[in-house]
Design a protein around this motif. Structure first.
Motif, PDB file in Angstrom:
ATOM      1  N   LYS A   1     -12.228 -45.479  -4.895  1.00 15.33           N
ATOM      2  CA  LYS A   1     -12.079 -45.432  -6.362  1.00 15.33           C
ATOM      3  C   LYS A   1     -12.508 -46.747  -6.995  1.00 15.33           C
ATOM      4  CE  LYS A   1      -8.687 -42.716  -8.220  1.00 15.33           C
ATOM      5  NZ  LYS A   1      -7.288 -42.377  -8.532  1.00 15.33           N
TER       6      LYS A   1
ATOM      7  N   VAL B   1     -10.104 -50.554 -13.912  1.00 15.89           N
ATOM      8  CA  VAL B   1     -10.557 -49.796 -12.751  1.00 15.89           C
ATOM      9  C   VAL B   1      -9.866 -50.266 -11.477  1.00 15.89           C
ATOM     10  CG1 VAL B   1     -12.591 -49.375 -11.290  1.00 15.89           C
ATOM     11  CG2 VAL B   1     -12.819 -49.306 -13.761  1.00 15.89           C
TER      12      VAL B   1
ATOM     13  N   LYS C   1     -19.101 -49.707  -9.519  1.00 14.17           N
ATOM     14  CA  LYS C   1     -20.523 -49.324  -9.490  1.00 14.17           C
ATOM     15  C   LYS C   1     -20.934 -48.723 -10.835  1.00 14.17           C
ATOM     16  CE  LYS C   1     -22.601 -47.451  -5.877  1.00 14.17           C
ATOM     17  NZ  LYS C   1     -23.536 -48.258  -5.130  1.00 14.17           N
ATOM     18  N   GLU C   2     -20.081 -47.876 -11.394  1.00 14.21           N
ATOM     19  CA  GLU C   2     -20.381 -47.236 -12.678  1.00 14.21           C
ATOM     20  C   GLU C   2     -20.371 -48.248 -13.821  1.00 14.21           C
ATOM     21  OE1 GLU C   2     -17.722 -43.886 -13.120  1.00 14.21           O
ATOM     22  OE2 GLU C   2     -18.523 -42.930 -11.301  1.00 14.21           O
ATOM     23  N   LEU C   3     -19.355 -49.110 -13.847  1.00 14.54           N
ATOM     24  CA  LEU C   3     -19.244 -50.110 -14.919  1.00 14.54           C
ATOM     25  C   LEU C   3     -20.452 -51.038 -14.977  1.00 14.54           C
ATOM     26  CD1 LEU C   3     -15.566 -51.434 -14.906  1.00 14.54           C
ATOM     27  CD2 LEU C   3     -16.775 -50.390 -16.823  1.00 14.54           C
TER      28      LEU C   3
ATOM     29  N   ASP D   1     -23.409 -50.461 -13.427  1.00 20.79           N
ATOM     30  CA  ASP D   1     -24.656 -49.727 -13.228  1.00 20.79           C
ATOM     31  C   ASP D   1     -25.388 -50.215 -11.974  1.00 20.79           C
ATOM     32  OD1 ASP D   1     -26.439 -47.703 -13.911  1.00 20.79           O
ATOM     33  OD2 ASP D   1     -27.718 -49.074 -15.055  1.00 20.79           O
TER      34      ASP D   1
ATOM     35  N   GLN E   1     -16.423 -47.055  -6.627  1.00 23.99           N
ATOM     36  CA  GLN E   1     -17.125 -46.166  -7.553  1.00 23.99           C
ATOM     37  C   GLN E   1     -16.957 -46.629  -8.999  1.00 23.99           C
ATOM     38  OE1 GLN E   1     -19.272 -43.939  -6.438  1.00 23.99           O
ATOM     39  NE2 GLN E   1     -19.876 -43.679  -8.560  1.00 23.99           N
ATOM     40  N   GLY E   2     -15.735 -47.028  -9.366  1.00 19.89           N
ATOM     41  CA  GLY E   2     -15.485 -47.481 -10.732  1.00 19.89           C
ATOM     42  C   GLY E   2     -16.315 -48.704 -11.098  1.00 19.89           C
TER      43      GLY E   2
ATOM     44  N   ASP F   1     -27.676 -47.430  -5.902  1.00 20.49           N
ATOM     45  CA  ASP F   1     -26.978 -46.750  -4.804  1.00 20.49           C
ATOM     46  C   ASP F   1     -26.802 -47.625  -3.575  1.00 20.49           C
ATOM     47  OD1 ASP F   1     -26.694 -44.461  -6.325  1.00 20.49           O
ATOM     48  OD2 ASP F   1     -28.448 -43.469  -5.459  1.00 20.49           O
TER      49      ASP F   1
END
Length: 166
Positions: A120, A59, A126-128, A130, A123-124, A133
């Motif tokens: 990017k 990422v 944050k997603e990895l 979890d 966000q990457g 917000d």
């Protein structure tokens, strides 16, 4: 404090595990950083999973040293602890630098890998991981026993110092 001048960006590490005691000292030094209004808007995620380090490296385009580091700390800002506005950025910067100095003090090597404000990367990660917000990944500090040596470097530039006016 010799660590200020000895600290260098180390990107190569030996395959030697870092003790929990050392990791705790590094975290304590981060939490000792100054913060606006003493809000301490940080959270720290200790990363030792090889799989996760490899996923983060996919990422983040400048974190190729991460999979080889025995450990890393992700410094995050908590936007719910920001009554003083955007000062969480300076607060997390101070925490990151404190930890880098402690890493040096412990005979380890580390490097500051920026995450925020690159959307990017933020966000990457944050997603990895979890992340909620209100939690913003700010920086990653891969660290370990250095497999690289760099001598202290004097970066003092007299022409960048001004007294009382420009």
């Amino acid at each position: 404090m010799k660590e200020i001048f000895a600290r260098r960006s180390i990107r190569k590490y030996k395959k030697q595990k870092i003790s929990e005691k050392m990791i705790q000292k590094i975290l304590q030094s981060g939490m000792a950083a100054p913060s606006a209004g003493n809000e301490q808007p940080w959270h720290f995620i200790v990363i030792t999973s090889n799989e996760l380090k490899q996923e983060i490296a996919k990422v983040h385009p400048y974190s190729d040293m991460l999979p080889d580091a025995p450990a890393a700390i992700l410094v995050c800002g908590d936007t719910k602890k920001t009554n003083h506005g955007e000062f969480w950025i300076q607060d997390c910067s101070a925490a990151t630098e404190n930890m880098l100095l402690m890493i040096t003090s412990l005979g380890l090597g580390g490097v500051w890998v920026g995450v925020y404000p690159r959307k990017k990367r933020v966000q990457g990660i944050k997603e990895l991981l979890d992340l909620p917000d209100n939690i913003i990944p700010f920086s990653i500090i891969p660290f370990g026993y250095p497999d690289d040596t760099k001598k202290p470097h004097d970066r003092y530039l007299k022409e960048r110092v001004h007294y009382n006016q420009w």
